[in-house]
Design an enzyme around this catalytic site. Structure first.
Site, mmCIF file in Angstrom:
data_model
loop_
_atom_site.group_PDB
_atom_site.id
_atom_site.type_symbol
_atom_site.label_atom_id
_atom_site.label_comp_id
_atom_site.label_asym_id
_atom_site.label_seq_id
_atom_site.Cartn_x
_atom_site.Cartn_y
_atom_site.Cartn_z
ATOM 1 N N CYS A 114 -0.984 -49.843 68.514
ATOM 2 C CA CYS A 114 -0.975 -48.451 68.954
ATOM 3 C C CYS A 114 -1.551 -47.602 67.806
ATOM 4 O O CYS A 114 -1.244 -47.835 66.634
ATOM 5 C CB CYS A 114 0.427 -47.998 69.322
ATOM 6 S SG CYS A 114 1.098 -48.923 70.729
ATOM 7 N N CYS A 143 0.754 -45.987 65.001
ATOM 8 C CA CYS A 143 1.926 -46.745 64.552
ATOM 9 C C CYS A 143 1.618 -47.609 63.340
ATOM 10 O O CYS A 143 0.632 -48.357 63.327
ATOM 11 C CB CYS A 143 2.427 -47.625 65.703
ATOM 12 S SG CYS A 143 3.795 -48.693 65.238
ATOM 13 N N CYS A 187 3.346 -56.579 64.663
ATOM 14 C CA CYS A 187 3.178 -56.310 66.095
ATOM 15 C C CYS A 187 1.712 -56.487 66.437
ATOM 16 O O CYS A 187 0.836 -56.145 65.633
ATOM 17 C CB CYS A 187 3.612 -54.878 66.418
ATOM 18 S SG CYS A 187 3.571 -54.509 68.197
ATOM 19 N N CYS A 227 8.810 -46.722 62.358
ATOM 20 C CA CYS A 227 8.311 -48.062 62.638
ATOM 21 C C CYS A 227 7.288 -48.606 61.625
ATOM 22 O O CYS A 227 6.155 -48.144 61.560
ATOM 23 C CB CYS A 227 7.656 -47.962 64.021
ATOM 24 S SG CYS A 227 7.406 -49.506 64.831
ATOM 25 N N CYS A 239 18.427 -49.222 64.522
ATOM 26 C CA CYS A 239 17.096 -49.401 65.088
ATOM 27 C C CYS A 239 16.591 -50.732 64.538
ATOM 28 O O CYS A 239 16.387 -50.871 63.332
ATOM 29 C CB CYS A 239 16.230 -48.216 64.631
ATOM 30 S SG CYS A 239 14.531 -48.330 65.158
ATOM 31 N N GLU A 267 12.076 -54.541 59.064
ATOM 32 C CA GLU A 267 12.835 -53.332 58.756
ATOM 33 C C GLU A 267 13.925 -53.072 59.776
ATOM 34 O O GLU A 267 13.772 -53.375 60.954
ATOM 35 C CB GLU A 267 11.906 -52.125 58.802
ATOM 36 C CG GLU A 267 10.780 -52.214 57.833
ATOM 37 C CD GLU A 267 9.809 -51.076 58.052
ATOM 38 O OE1 GLU A 267 8.866 -50.986 57.274
ATOM 39 O OE2 GLU A 267 9.995 -50.295 58.996
HETATM 40 N N1 SAH Z 1 6.972 -51.831 70.934
HETATM 41 C C1 SAH Z 1 8.024 -51.025 71.461
HETATM 42 C C2 SAH Z 1 9.162 -50.752 70.494
HETATM 43 C C3 SAH Z 1 8.861 -50.417 69.054
HETATM 44 S S1 SAH Z 1 8.233 -48.817 68.620
HETATM 45 C C4 SAH Z 1 7.480 -49.731 72.006
HETATM 46 O O1 SAH Z 1 6.320 -49.435 71.732
HETATM 47 O O2 SAH Z 1 8.166 -49.039 72.746
HETATM 48 C C5 SAH Z 1 9.459 -47.645 69.115
HETATM 49 C C6 SAH Z 1 8.855 -46.282 69.432
HETATM 50 O O3 SAH Z 1 8.369 -45.650 68.224
HETATM 51 C C7 SAH Z 1 7.679 -46.347 70.400
HETATM 52 O O4 SAH Z 1 7.790 -45.340 71.370
HETATM 53 C C8 SAH Z 1 6.511 -46.067 69.464
HETATM 54 O O5 SAH Z 1 5.396 -45.604 70.157
HETATM 55 C C9 SAH Z 1 7.112 -45.059 68.508
HETATM 56 N N2 SAH Z 1 6.352 -44.825 67.266
HETATM 57 C C10 SAH Z 1 5.532 -45.646 66.593
HETATM 58 N N3 SAH Z 1 4.994 -45.051 65.519
HETATM 59 C C11 SAH Z 1 5.497 -43.794 65.489
HETATM 60 C C12 SAH Z 1 5.317 -42.668 64.625
HETATM 61 N N4 SAH Z 1 4.518 -42.721 63.559
HETATM 62 N N5 SAH Z 1 5.996 -41.531 64.929
HETATM 63 C C13 SAH Z 1 6.827 -41.468 65.993
HETATM 64 N N6 SAH Z 1 7.033 -42.497 66.830
HETATM 65 C C14 SAH Z 1 6.361 -43.638 66.603
#
Ligand code: SAH
Length: 361
Positions: A122, A125, A118, A336, A111, A98
């Protein structure tokens, strides 16, 4: 053989020019023709060599026999009421990724994704939930911006953030080349200070990014000011505990940004804010408070407006610079990994250490 054609989009600009000037000479064409081709890869991109009208037709055919300009196939494009757009691209091996574009005044931020899926999982996510497929090649990373420039009418991002799918610093070898393609004036030419790499805190990758002479920006996903809570939200905290990530942020050559997704009743108490303020001050970091994007975030809810405002106030009162981000593209699941999950379902997760394709620095 068409399959053996060399992919020019995976080469750094200096290498591509050298390669094309040699190729021109081998085909009895003036060497400057090589520079002409190089400019049409990224700066004012074309879909195919046939479109480079300034070249002799025979030379265009020679190029097509020897080289390939691979494309990302656009599968879905959605536009939010707020102007945010979301693109799902299919890669040559069938994986999909995406890309999101976010307009804001004169800026257009792209973005982009650095991996298909991944490995980090997390808790909030959507990409983490789908598991890891593979690293993207340099052309697939920078190529997301190239594809935007090839749309009709074209979109020309002014800023790039590595906040799409994947952990960029676990694909450093390819992100390293992609950063050059995005930044070099002989390629896409976006200023380094307008390009942000976002990471959970992969230490060797942070060092590698710091070693680059350009002023690329670093954002660190902190999300919790204590190991115990961060561990629950971000399993990678075992490998890169909070203290080591904070130390890396403090040691980074330039000012860093902390990202902090506010999760209602989980990490948004006053005590969390006070502890986060201490960490931010220790690093001179700027803090981005991000509202949770609800789609695909399994069991978490957004912080209330009151809790969000109080959290920001506590940080500010302690001298921390804070921005409270607005959620963009809520109506198109623009966070994401959410579009791919909607379209393709989830895959069983794989773990980073089981996949030889995951590498850092
Ligand atoms: N792996 C990297 C970059 C990709 S995610 C990282 O973790 O920084 C980019 C950002 O989006 C990260 O801060 C991640 O924690 C956040 N993110 C993921 N899912 C999300 C969600 N549902 N709502 C808001 N931010 C989210």
């Amino acid at each position: 053989m068409k399959q053996d054609r060399e992919n020019l989009l995976d080469l750094r600009p200096a290498d591509v020019v050298a390669r094309l000037r040699t190729f021109a000479a081998e085909h009895d064409v003036a060497a400057y023709r090589g520079n002409q081709v190089a400019r049409r890869l990224w700066t004012t991109p074309v879909r195919s060599f046939a479109e480079i009208a300034e070249l002799p037709a025979a030379f265009r055919e020679h190029l097509d026999t020897a080289f390939v300009l691979p494309r990302l196939e656009l599968v879905t494009r959605q536009e939010s009421a707020d102007g945010t757009q979301k693109f799902l691209f299919r890669l040559p091996d069938g994986e999909s990724i995406e890309t999101v574009t976010i307009p804001d005044g004169n800026r257009l931020t792209a973005c982009i994704s650095s991996q298909a899926g991944c490995a980090l999982q997390c808790a909030f996510c959507a990409t983490g939930a789908m598991g890891f497929a593979r690293n993207l090649a340099p052309w697939e990373i920078a190529g997301q911006v190239r594809e935007l420039m090839l749309l009709d009418p074209p979109l020309r991002p002014t800023n790039v953030v590595f906040m799409g799918m994947g952990e960029p610093l676990m694909n450093w070898r390819n992100v390293d080349v992609a950063l050059t393609l995005l930044n070099d004036p002989a390629a896409i030419g976006i200023g380094a200070r307008h390009i942000t790499v976002s990471t959970v805190g992969v230490l060797p990758g942070i060092e590698a990014l710091a070693a680059r002479p350009e002023q690329f920006r670093l954002a660190i996903s902190v999300h919790a000011p204590l190991d115990e809570l961060r561990q629950k939200l971000m399993p990678v905290n075992t490998k890169y505990p909070l203290a080591s990530v904070i130390a890396a942020a403090r040691g980074f050559v330039r000012r860093v940004t902390f990202e902090y997704v506010l999760l209602g009743g989980v990490n948004d108490a006053q005590d969390h804010a006070a502890r986060l303020a201490a960490l931010a001050i220790a690093c001179g970091a700027f803090v981005n408070l991000i509202p949770l994007h609800p789609g695909g975030s399994r069991g978490f809810s957004q912080s209330t407006p009151g809790a969000t405002a109080a959290f920001a106030r506590t940080l500010r009162a302690r001298g921390v610079e804070v921005a409270v981000r607005k959620s963009r593209g809520l109506d198109i699941s623009a966070a994401c990994g959410q579009l791919r999950v909607e379209r393709l379902g989830r895959r069983p997760p794989t773990r980073a250490h089981e996949d030889a394709d995951v590498h850092v620095a």
